[in-house]
Design a protein around this motif. Structure first.
Motif, PDB file in Angstrom:
ATOM      1  N   ILE A  39       1.052  -1.461   0.000  1.00 48.56           N
ATOM      2  CA  ILE A  39       0.031  -0.032  -0.003  1.00 48.56           C
ATOM      3  C   ILE A  39       0.927   1.166   0.007  1.00 48.56           C
ATOM      4  O   ILE A  39       2.006   1.401   0.685  1.00 48.56           O
ATOM      5  N   ALA A  40       0.504   2.284  -0.710  1.00 51.07           N
ATOM      6  CA  ALA A  40       1.211   3.563  -1.098  1.00 51.07           C
ATOM      7  C   ALA A  40       0.208   4.573  -0.803  1.00 51.07           C
ATOM      8  O   ALA A  40      -0.093   5.352  -1.922  1.00 51.07           O
ATOM      9  N   HIS A  41       0.096   5.016   0.608  1.00 48.94           N
ATOM     10  CA  HIS A  41      -0.832   6.133   0.937  1.00 48.94           C
ATOM     11  C   HIS A  41      -0.327   6.761   2.297  1.00 48.94           C
ATOM     12  O   HIS A  41      -0.226   5.934   3.131  1.00 48.94           O
ATOM     13  N   PRO A  42      -0.261   7.935   2.037  1.00 47.44           N
ATOM     14  CA  PRO A  42       0.429   8.568   3.502  1.00 47.44           C
ATOM     15  C   PRO A  42      -0.644   8.901   4.590  1.00 47.44           C
ATOM     16  O   PRO A  42      -0.335   8.936   5.691  1.00 47.44           O
ATOM     17  N   ASN A  43      -2.101   8.672   4.192  1.00 46.37           N
ATOM     18  CA  ASN A  43      -3.178   9.000   5.161  1.00 46.37           C
ATOM     19  C   ASN A  43      -3.539   7.804   5.535  1.00 46.37           C
ATOM     20  O   ASN A  43      -4.382   7.108   4.777  1.00 46.37           O
ATOM     21  N   PRO A  44      -3.742   7.279   6.757  1.00 41.78           N
ATOM     22  CA  PRO A  44      -4.094   6.029   7.452  1.00 41.78           C
ATOM     23  C   PRO A  44      -5.719   6.192   7.522  1.00 41.78           C
ATOM     24  O   PRO A  44      -6.418   5.150   7.514  1.00 41.78           O
ATOM     25  N   SER A  45      -6.013   7.458   7.345  1.00 39.22           N
ATOM     26  CA  SER A  45      -7.760   7.546   7.343  1.00 39.22           C
ATOM     27  C   SER A  45      -8.318   7.468   5.962  1.00 39.22           C
ATOM     28  O   SER A  45      -9.451   7.930   5.845  1.00 39.22           O
ATOM     29  N   SER A  46      -7.459   7.418   5.158  1.00 43.79           N
ATOM     30  CA  SER A  46      -8.071   7.424   3.469  1.00 43.79           C
ATOM     31  C   SER A  46      -8.715   6.028   3.302  1.00 43.79           C
ATOM     32  O   SER A  46      -8.859   5.124   3.754  1.00 43.79           O
ATOM     33  N   PHE A  47      -9.446   6.210   2.028  1.00 42.90           N
ATOM     34  CA  PHE A  47     -10.143   5.435   1.526  1.00 42.90           C
ATOM     35  C   PHE A  47      -9.319   4.222   1.126  1.00 42.90           C
ATOM     36  O   PHE A  47      -9.784   3.039   1.023  1.00 42.90           O
ATOM     37  N   ASN A  48      -7.960   4.497   0.842  1.00 47.57           N
ATOM     38  CA  ASN A  48      -7.083   3.430   0.341  1.00 47.57           C
ATOM     39  C   ASN A  48      -6.835   2.415   1.579  1.00 47.57           C
ATOM     40  O   ASN A  48      -6.686   1.263   1.427  1.00 47.57           O
ATOM     41  N   TYR A  49      -6.978   2.862   2.906  1.00 45.55           N
ATOM     42  CA  TYR A  49      -6.582   1.974   3.893  1.00 45.55           C
ATOM     43  C   TYR A  49      -8.041   1.441   4.169  1.00 45.55           C
ATOM     44  O   TYR A  49      -7.921   0.287   4.901  1.00 45.55           O
ATOM     45  N   SER A  50      -9.192   1.900   3.759  1.00 44.80           N
ATOM     46  CA  SER A  50     -10.592   1.161   3.795  1.00 44.80           C
ATOM     47  C   SER A  50     -10.390   0.077   2.905  1.00 44.80           C
ATOM     48  O   SER A  50     -10.529  -1.109   3.235  1.00 44.80           O
ATOM     49  N   LEU A  51      -9.850   0.221   1.723  1.00 47.37           N
ATOM     50  CA  LEU A  51      -9.621  -0.756   0.623  1.00 47.37           C
ATOM     51  C   LEU A  51      -8.761  -1.645   1.527  1.00 47.37           C
ATOM     52  O   LEU A  51      -8.831  -3.069   1.213  1.00 47.37           O
ATOM     53  N   LEU A  52      -7.783  -1.365   1.974  1.00 47.37           N
ATOM     54  CA  LEU A  52      -6.784  -2.450   2.584  1.00 47.37           C
ATOM     55  C   LEU A  52      -7.237  -3.242   3.590  1.00 47.37           C
ATOM     56  O   LEU A  52      -7.251  -4.584   3.726  1.00 47.37           O
ATOM     57  N   ASP A  53      -8.251  -2.525   4.587  1.00 39.65           N
ATOM     58  CA  ASP A  53      -8.917  -3.343   5.491  1.00 39.65           C
ATOM     59  C   ASP A  53      -9.863  -4.356   4.900  1.00 39.65           C
ATOM     60  O   ASP A  53      -9.867  -5.546   5.448  1.00 39.65           O
ATOM     61  N   ARG A  54     -10.269  -4.101   3.866  1.00 40.83           N
ATOM     62  CA  ARG A  54     -11.315  -5.099   3.167  1.00 40.83           C
ATOM     63  C   ARG A  54     -11.017  -6.078   2.410  1.00 40.83           C
ATOM     64  O   ARG A  54     -11.274  -7.107   2.618  1.00 40.83           O
ATOM     65  N   VAL A  55      -9.717  -5.832   1.677  1.00 42.10           N
ATOM     66  CA  VAL A  55      -8.978  -6.900   1.088  1.00 42.10           C
ATOM     67  C   VAL A  55      -8.324  -7.829   1.958  1.00 42.10           C
ATOM     68  O   VAL A  55      -8.454  -8.972   1.785  1.00 42.10           O
ATOM     69  N   THR A  56      -7.737  -7.305   2.918  1.00 37.87           N
ATOM     70  CA  THR A  56      -7.001  -8.312   4.085  1.00 37.87           C
ATOM     71  C   THR A  56      -8.335  -9.009   4.548  1.00 37.87           C
ATOM     72  O   THR A  56      -8.072 -10.354   4.830  1.00 37.87           O
ATOM     73  N   HIS A  57      -9.167  -8.591   4.952  1.00 37.08           N
ATOM     74  CA  HIS A  57     -10.317  -9.414   5.255  1.00 37.08           C
ATOM     75  C   HIS A  57     -10.750 -10.470   4.721  1.00 37.08           C
ATOM     76  O   HIS A  57     -10.956 -11.688   4.987  1.00 37.08           O
ATOM     77  N   TYR A  58     -11.141 -10.030   3.469  1.00 37.13           N
ATOM     78  CA  TYR A  58     -11.534 -11.115   2.348  1.00 37.13           C
ATOM     79  C   TYR A  58     -10.425 -12.223   2.220  1.00 37.13           C
ATOM     80  O   TYR A  58     -10.721 -13.294   2.133  1.00 37.13           O
ATOM     81  N   LEU A  59      -9.329 -11.933   2.049  1.00 41.50           N
ATOM     82  CA  LEU A  59      -8.293 -12.815   1.774  1.00 41.50           C
ATOM     83  C   LEU A  59      -8.051 -13.669   2.956  1.00 41.50           C
ATOM     84  O   LEU A  59      -7.790 -15.165   2.724  1.00 41.50           O
ATOM     85  N   GLU A  60      -8.232 -13.136   4.289  1.00 39.62           N
ATOM     86  CA  GLU A  60      -7.907 -13.961   5.582  1.00 39.62           C
ATOM     87  C   GLU A  60      -8.996 -15.077   5.465  1.00 39.62           C
ATOM     88  O   GLU A  60      -9.013 -15.963   6.115  1.00 39.62           O
ATOM     89  N   GLU A  61     -10.201 -14.653   5.128  1.00 42.58           N
ATOM     90  CA  GLU A  61     -11.569 -15.541   5.044  1.00 42.58           C
ATOM     91  C   GLU A  61     -11.193 -16.718   4.290  1.00 42.58           C
ATOM     92  O   GLU A  61     -11.617 -17.663   4.501  1.00 42.58           O
ATOM     93  N   LEU A  62     -10.454 -16.470   3.032  1.00 45.32           N
ATOM     94  CA  LEU A  62     -10.301 -17.586   2.351  1.00 45.32           C
ATOM     95  C   LEU A  62      -8.857 -18.332   2.767  1.00 45.32           C
ATOM     96  O   LEU A  62      -8.508 -19.264   2.075  1.00 45.32           O
ATOM     97  N   ASN A  63      -8.626 -18.108   3.987  1.00 44.58           N
ATOM     98  CA  ASN A  63      -7.460 -18.715   4.620  1.00 44.58           C
ATOM     99  C   ASN A  63      -5.906 -18.198   3.770  1.00 44.58           C
ATOM    100  O   ASN A  63      -5.185 -19.165   3.918  1.00 44.58           O
ATOM    101  N   TYR A  64      -5.871 -17.042   3.265  1.00 40.14           N
ATOM    102  CA  TYR A  64      -4.764 -16.760   2.853  1.00 40.14           C
ATOM    103  C   TYR A  64      -3.906 -16.372   3.537  1.00 40.14           C
ATOM    104  O   TYR A  64      -4.019 -15.626   4.643  1.00 40.14           O
ATOM    105  N   ASN A  65      -2.460 -16.403   3.347  1.00 34.18           N
ATOM    106  CA  ASN A  65      -1.518 -15.794   4.657  1.00 34.18           C
ATOM    107  C   ASN A  65      -1.369 -14.386   3.652  1.00 34.18           C
ATOM    108  O   ASN A  65      -0.761 -14.341   2.711  1.00 34.18           O
TER     109      ASN A  65
END
Length: 196
Positions: free
Chosen positions: A7-33
């Motif tokens: 991820i390449a965004h300087p603001n932890p409150s940005s929409f990019n970080y919301s995307l990061l949270d969502r992507v991480t959540h779904y990948l972990e649901e699929l048991n991805y490391n």
């Protein structure tokens, strides 16, 4: 499956970080490391120095770059999340590609062009922009960005881009529209299940 998210965004409150949270959540649901490399938190130095470039061609790579390359080696899937700045990548992400995707690691330079060395990798790209979709497409910015990143960087290194998803007008939409955008992440991640 091992996944590296950059991820390449300087603001932890940005929409990019919301995307990061969502992507991480779904990948972990699929048991991805999942391994996340946050370039701003890492204070990643994007500057490729002339001397470094010369040593790269001699395979004398700095330790911090070898560490980033190890994350790529260990990953089956690469996910990139970033905003659009001046119709392209943020400088920190461009510098990451400049410094990490080195000759002898990501590609070999031959007289006939580049020979990609990361042929066992696939990638998903989530890119945000302040431009309205109509304008971005009318000015052919989407096409030029896709050609530059998908073809000019990743494909030339042998990486298959599964999808390059753009999110338009992000600073100008309301909470509900952003929520709808985030809902688009799940079906993209679910494509991985179908392809497995």
């Amino acid at each position: 499956m091992n996944t590296l998210i950059v991820i390449a965004h300087p603001n932890p409150s940005s929409f990019n970080y919301s995307l990061l949270d969502r992507v991480t959540h779904y990948l972990e649901e699929l048991n991805y490391n999942v391994c996340v490399r946050d370039l701003y938190k890492l204070k990643f130095n994007p500057v490729l120095m002339k001397d470094n470039y010369q040593t790269f061609s001699q395979s004398e790579v700095e330790q911090e770059i070898l560490e980033e390359q190890k994350f790529i080696i260990d990953a089956d899937l690469l996910v990139y999340i970033f905003p659009t700045w001046w119709s392209g990548l943020p400088a920190i992400l461009k510098g990451y590609f400049d410094r990490v995707f080195t000759n002898g690691f990501a590609f070999n330079m031959t007289k006939d062009g580049l020979n990609g060395l990361l042929n066992d990798k696939r990638a998903i790209i989530f890119q945000t922009t302040g431009q309205p979709e109509k304008i971005a497409k009318q000015l052919q910015l989407v096409k030029s960005m896709g050609n530059s990143i998908d073809l000019g960087i990743l494909a030339r290194c042998g990486i298959e881009v599964i999808i390059h998803k753009y999110f338009y007008s992000v600073p100008f939409i309301d909470h509900e529209e952003r929520r709808k955008m985030l809902l688009e992440v799940e079906p993209i991640i679910n494509l991985l299940q179908k392809e497995s």
